[in-house]
Design a protein around this motif. Structure first.
Motif, PDB file in Angstrom:
ATOM      1  N   GLY A  61       0.782  -1.234   0.000  1.00  0.00           N
ATOM      2  CA  GLY A  61       0.000   0.000   0.000  1.00  0.00           C
ATOM      3  C   GLY A  61       0.809   1.277   0.000  1.00  0.00           C
ATOM      4  O   GLY A  61       0.241   2.371   0.028  1.00  0.00           O
ATOM      5  N   VAL A  62       2.125   1.184  -0.021  1.00  0.00           N
ATOM      6  CA  VAL A  62       3.002   2.353  -0.046  1.00  0.00           C
ATOM      7  C   VAL A  62       3.697   2.411  -1.397  1.00  0.00           C
ATOM      8  O   VAL A  62       4.288   1.429  -1.838  1.00  0.00           O
ATOM      9  CB  VAL A  62       4.052   2.308   1.084  1.00  0.00           C
ATOM     10  CG1 VAL A  62       4.999   3.497   1.001  1.00  0.00           C
ATOM     11  CG2 VAL A  62       3.376   2.250   2.446  1.00  0.00           C
ATOM     12  N   SER A  63       3.630   3.561  -2.042  1.00  0.00           N
ATOM     13  CA  SER A  63       4.273   3.739  -3.337  1.00  0.00           C
ATOM     14  C   SER A  63       5.769   3.951  -3.144  1.00  0.00           C
ATOM     15  O   SER A  63       6.186   4.849  -2.417  1.00  0.00           O
ATOM     16  CB  SER A  63       3.652   4.941  -4.049  1.00  0.00           C
ATOM     17  OG  SER A  63       4.107   5.022  -5.365  1.00  0.00           O
ATOM     18  N   HIS A  64       6.576   3.093  -3.779  1.00  0.00           N
ATOM     19  CA  HIS A  64       8.036   3.159  -3.707  1.00  0.00           C
ATOM     20  C   HIS A  64       8.595   3.533  -5.072  1.00  0.00           C
ATOM     21  O   HIS A  64       8.215   2.943  -6.079  1.00  0.00           O
ATOM     22  CB  HIS A  64       8.627   1.797  -3.317  1.00  0.00           C
ATOM     23  CG  HIS A  64       8.439   1.415  -1.895  1.00  0.00           C
ATOM     24  ND1 HIS A  64       7.209   1.183  -1.333  1.00  0.00           N
ATOM     25  CD2 HIS A  64       9.352   1.227  -0.913  1.00  0.00           C
ATOM     26  CE1 HIS A  64       7.372   0.848  -0.065  1.00  0.00           C
ATOM     27  NE2 HIS A  64       8.665   0.864   0.215  1.00  0.00           N
ATOM     28  N   MET A  65       9.484   4.511  -5.110  1.00  0.00           N
ATOM     29  CA  MET A  65      10.182   4.869  -6.333  1.00  0.00           C
ATOM     30  C   MET A  65      11.355   3.915  -6.504  1.00  0.00           C
ATOM     31  O   MET A  65      12.150   3.732  -5.580  1.00  0.00           O
ATOM     32  CB  MET A  65      10.684   6.308  -6.243  1.00  0.00           C
ATOM     33  CG  MET A  65      11.326   6.816  -7.504  1.00  0.00           C
ATOM     34  SD  MET A  65      11.737   8.561  -7.317  1.00  0.00           S
ATOM     35  CE  MET A  65      13.499   8.474  -7.589  1.00  0.00           C
ATOM     36  N   LEU A  66      11.471   3.294  -7.681  1.00  0.00           N
ATOM     37  CA  LEU A  66      12.544   2.344  -7.944  1.00  0.00           C
ATOM     38  C   LEU A  66      13.837   3.067  -8.287  1.00  0.00           C
ATOM     39  O   LEU A  66      13.846   3.974  -9.121  1.00  0.00           O
ATOM     40  CB  LEU A  66      12.162   1.414  -9.096  1.00  0.00           C
ATOM     41  CG  LEU A  66      13.200   0.368  -9.490  1.00  0.00           C
ATOM     42  CD1 LEU A  66      13.455  -0.612  -8.336  1.00  0.00           C
ATOM     43  CD2 LEU A  66      12.767  -0.371 -10.738  1.00  0.00           C
ATOM     44  N   VAL A  67      14.922   2.664  -7.626  1.00  0.00           N
ATOM     45  CA  VAL A  67      16.262   3.177  -7.868  1.00  0.00           C
ATOM     46  C   VAL A  67      17.178   1.961  -7.954  1.00  0.00           C
ATOM     47  O   VAL A  67      17.003   1.008  -7.206  1.00  0.00           O
ATOM     48  CB  VAL A  67      16.729   4.096  -6.713  1.00  0.00           C
ATOM     49  CG1 VAL A  67      18.138   4.579  -6.933  1.00  0.00           C
ATOM     50  CG2 VAL A  67      15.790   5.267  -6.535  1.00  0.00           C
ATOM     51  N   CYS A  68      18.137   1.997  -8.871  1.00  0.00           N
ATOM     52  CA  CYS A  68      19.057   0.878  -9.035  1.00  0.00           C
ATOM     53  C   CYS A  68      20.485   1.354  -8.821  1.00  0.00           C
ATOM     54  O   CYS A  68      20.800   2.509  -9.081  1.00  0.00           O
ATOM     55  CB  CYS A  68      18.902   0.272 -10.424  1.00  0.00           C
ATOM     56  SG  CYS A  68      17.221  -0.324 -10.750  1.00  0.00           S
ATOM     57  N   ASP A  69      21.347   0.454  -8.365  1.00  0.00           N
ATOM     58  CA  ASP A  69      22.727   0.855  -8.098  1.00  0.00           C
ATOM     59  C   ASP A  69      23.625   0.726  -9.317  1.00  0.00           C
ATOM     60  O   ASP A  69      24.774   1.122  -9.264  1.00  0.00           O
ATOM     61  CB  ASP A  69      23.303   0.079  -6.907  1.00  0.00           C
ATOM     62  CG  ASP A  69      23.666  -1.349  -7.250  1.00  0.00           C
ATOM     63  OD1 ASP A  69      23.076  -1.905  -8.197  1.00  0.00           O
ATOM     64  OD2 ASP A  69      24.537  -1.911  -6.573  1.00  0.00           O
ATOM     65  N   LEU A 102      11.521   4.700  -1.052  1.00  0.00           N
ATOM     66  CA  LEU A 102      12.446   4.257  -2.095  1.00  0.00           C
ATOM     67  C   LEU A 102      12.614   2.750  -2.029  1.00  0.00           C
ATOM     68  O   LEU A 102      12.690   2.176  -0.942  1.00  0.00           O
ATOM     69  CB  LEU A 102      13.834   4.878  -1.895  1.00  0.00           C
ATOM     70  CG  LEU A 102      14.054   6.293  -2.370  1.00  0.00           C
ATOM     71  CD1 LEU A 102      15.479   6.738  -2.038  1.00  0.00           C
ATOM     72  CD2 LEU A 102      13.800   6.433  -3.844  1.00  0.00           C
ATOM     73  N   LEU A 103      12.697   2.132  -3.191  1.00  0.00           N
ATOM     74  CA  LEU A 103      13.048   0.728  -3.305  1.00  0.00           C
ATOM     75  C   LEU A 103      14.345   0.686  -4.090  1.00  0.00           C
ATOM     76  O   LEU A 103      14.382   1.068  -5.257  1.00  0.00           O
ATOM     77  CB  LEU A 103      11.951  -0.064  -4.030  1.00  0.00           C
ATOM     78  CG  LEU A 103      12.188  -1.550  -4.190  1.00  0.00           C
ATOM     79  CD1 LEU A 103      12.327  -2.230  -2.823  1.00  0.00           C
ATOM     80  CD2 LEU A 103      11.039  -2.179  -4.968  1.00  0.00           C
ATOM     81  N   VAL A 104      15.437   0.283  -3.433  1.00  0.00           N
ATOM     82  CA  VAL A 104      16.764   0.264  -4.046  1.00  0.00           C
ATOM     83  C   VAL A 104      17.065  -1.164  -4.476  1.00  0.00           C
ATOM     84  O   VAL A 104      17.034  -2.083  -3.668  1.00  0.00           O
ATOM     85  CB  VAL A 104      17.839   0.776  -3.067  1.00  0.00           C
ATOM     86  CG1 VAL A 104      19.206   0.799  -3.741  1.00  0.00           C
ATOM     87  CG2 VAL A 104      17.472   2.160  -2.535  1.00  0.00           C
ATOM     88  N   THR A 108      21.961  -8.303  -6.837  1.00  0.00           N
ATOM     89  CA  THR A 108      21.713  -9.493  -6.022  1.00  0.00           C
ATOM     90  C   THR A 108      20.725  -9.300  -4.888  1.00  0.00           C
ATOM     91  O   THR A 108      20.289 -10.288  -4.294  1.00  0.00           O
ATOM     92  CB  THR A 108      23.036 -10.004  -5.397  1.00  0.00           C
ATOM     93  OG1 THR A 108      23.568  -8.990  -4.548  1.00  0.00           O
ATOM     94  CG2 THR A 108      24.037 -10.360  -6.482  1.00  0.00           C
ATOM     95  N   THR A 109      20.374  -8.077  -4.565  1.00  0.00           N
ATOM     96  CA  THR A 109      19.490  -7.848  -3.428  1.00  0.00           C
ATOM     97  C   THR A 109      18.737  -6.539  -3.612  1.00  0.00           C
ATOM     98  O   THR A 109      18.801  -5.903  -4.650  1.00  0.00           O
ATOM     99  CB  THR A 109      20.303  -7.846  -2.110  1.00  0.00           C
ATOM    100  OG1 THR A 109      19.391  -7.858  -1.009  1.00  0.00           O
ATOM    101  CG2 THR A 109      21.210  -6.638  -1.997  1.00  0.00           C
ATOM    102  N   GLY A 110      18.045  -6.127  -2.604  1.00  0.00           N
ATOM    103  CA  GLY A 110      17.338  -4.861  -2.602  1.00  0.00           C
ATOM    104  C   GLY A 110      16.999  -4.481  -1.178  1.00  0.00           C
ATOM    105  O   GLY A 110      17.065  -5.314  -0.270  1.00  0.00           O
ATOM    106  N   PHE A 111      16.668  -3.228  -0.994  1.00  0.00           N
ATOM    107  CA  PHE A 111      16.246  -2.759   0.319  1.00  0.00           C
ATOM    108  C   PHE A 111      15.387  -1.524   0.126  1.00  0.00           C
ATOM    109  O   PHE A 111      15.401  -0.896  -0.936  1.00  0.00           O
ATOM    110  CB  PHE A 111      17.441  -2.467   1.235  1.00  0.00           C
ATOM    111  CG  PHE A 111      18.384  -1.407   0.718  1.00  0.00           C
ATOM    112  CD1 PHE A 111      18.238  -0.079   1.081  1.00  0.00           C
ATOM    113  CD2 PHE A 111      19.428  -1.751  -0.134  1.00  0.00           C
ATOM    114  CE1 PHE A 111      19.109   0.882   0.595  1.00  0.00           C
ATOM    115  CE2 PHE A 111      20.300  -0.803  -0.617  1.00  0.00           C
ATOM    116  CZ  PHE A 111      20.140   0.523  -0.247  1.00  0.00           C
TER     117      PHE A 111
END
Length: 124
Positions: A61-69, A102-104, A108-111
């Motif tokens: 229910g929370v909107s997360h902006m996708l960011v990649c490393d 934010l969704l990073v 291999t992973t995410g946080f």
């Protein structure tokens, strides 16, 4: 932008692994590392021709902006965004709209960085 070199883990990957297994110091190191790293923000529109159109993902229910490393990690979003722009993590945090997190994503992973932590970082 961070790119993988051989089998050596990326900075954010290594910090995320330590944070998952560690305590507050490791978590703080992960956040500080993210803020200083140049990351990739996927966009649904060409940022050179208009405003950034970030990829938003609903998580509980929370909107997360996708960011990649890295460009390697951004490949997971190619069906959602044809463009990407690089910027420092701190600049991403400053630009996240209120009510979003934010969704990073790494190869291999995410946080996630929730809205409360984003607000705390912006207030520093």
């Amino acid at each position: 932008m961070v790119e993988p070199s051989g089998s050596e883990p990326l900075l954010i990957d290594a910090l995320a692994a330590k944070a998952a297994a560690g305590g507050q110091a490791e978590h703080d190191a992960l956040i500080n590392g993210f803020l200083e790293t140049v990351v990739v923000v996927p966009s649904g529109s060409d940022p050179a021709k208009g405003p950034l159109q970030p990829v938003l993902i609903d998580v509980d229910g929370v909107s997360h902006m996708l960011v990649c490393d890295s460009l390697v990690a951004v490949r997971v979003a190619t069906d959602l965004a044809q463009y990407a722009v690089s910027m420092k993590g701190i600049d991403v945090v400053r630009g996240v709209a209120p009510g979003h997190a934010l969704l990073v994503r790494t190869p291999t992973t995410g946080f996630a960085i929730d809205e409360a932590l984003l607000n705390e970082i912006r207030s520093r």
